[in-house]
Design a protein around this motif. Structure first.
Motif, PDB file in Angstrom:
ATOM      1  N   GLU A  65       0.775  -1.321  -0.087  1.00  0.00           N
ATOM      2  CA  GLU A  65      -0.043  -0.011  -0.206  1.00  0.00           C
ATOM      3  C   GLU A  65       1.006   1.254   0.029  1.00  0.00           C
ATOM      4  N   TYR A  68       2.305   1.749  -3.372  1.00  0.00           N
ATOM      5  CA  TYR A  68       1.192   2.179  -4.424  1.00  0.00           C
ATOM      6  C   TYR A  68       1.432   3.719  -4.220  1.00  0.00           C
ATOM      7  N   ASP A  69       1.314   4.239  -2.894  1.00  0.00           N
ATOM      8  CA  ASP A  69       1.265   5.641  -2.822  1.00  0.00           C
ATOM      9  C   ASP A  69       2.555   6.475  -3.099  1.00  0.00           C
ATOM     10  N   THR A  71       4.862   9.125  -4.342  1.00  0.00           N
ATOM     11  CA  THR A  71       4.752  10.299  -5.414  1.00  0.00           C
ATOM     12  C   THR A  71       5.843  10.004  -6.481  1.00  0.00           C
TER      13      THR A  71
END
Length: 170
Positions: A65, A68-69, A71
């Motif tokens: 998770e 996936y985040d 930047t």
């Protein structure tokens, strides 16, 4: 840890697991272990901050998770620390030259190291898989390649995290 006890038997304390050790480690130590898996400070801080994890699967889900985040800046930070996949010992010098040439073309096009997850592949197939991957991904546009590289980094981080836990006795 709570001792395990059955009537008529002496209580035996439960031994701490590697996951327990990770969960209770000082934040700086946990962050360093995580940074060995993926060189994104934001990712490492996020995974470390959500401890304790009840299971290894929960830790791996949190790792995914957080990956996936990432930047664009986080991804650039992580990619800057990656190195070319290792050519297996005993590979012909032509294989080394082919990998070096393909990587140079990749770096010139995208501005960062090529990253590919080779977990689960036999060593004899790793070089061919890496070369095929780098050659096919050279056709990607920069945004498409950023997405592919991010997914490969996530997979690499997951594999490194599992390896570091196994190396510590998991």
């Amino acid at each position: 840890m709570t001792p395990t006890h059955s009537p008529g038997r002496p209580a035996i304390p439960c031994l701490p697991t590697v996951l327990d050790a990770f969960n209770i480690a000082p934040t700086d130590e946990a962050r360093l272990l995580l940074l060995d898996c993926l060189r994104s400070l934001r990712w490492a801080e996020r995974v470390a901050a959500h401890r304790p994890y009840p299971t290894v699967d929960a830790l791996l889900a949190a790792s995914d998770e957080a990956a996936y985040d990432l930047t664009v800046s986080d991804l650039s930070e992580a990619l800057a620390a990656e190195t070319l996949p290792v050519v297996p010992e005993g590979a012909y010098s032509a294989a080394h030259m082919a990998m070096d040439a393909a990587h140079a073309a990749y770096e010139a096009r995208f501005g960062h190291a090529f990253v590919i997850c080779l977990d689960g592949l036999p060593a004899a197939e790793a070089l061919d898989h890496a070369l095929a991957g780098i050659r096919s991904r050279l056709a990607n546009d920069p945004e498409e390649e950023r997405v592919v590289a991010a997914e490969e980094l996530r997979r690499v981080a997951r594999g490194r995290l599992v390896s570091s836990l196994r190396g510590a006795g998991l």
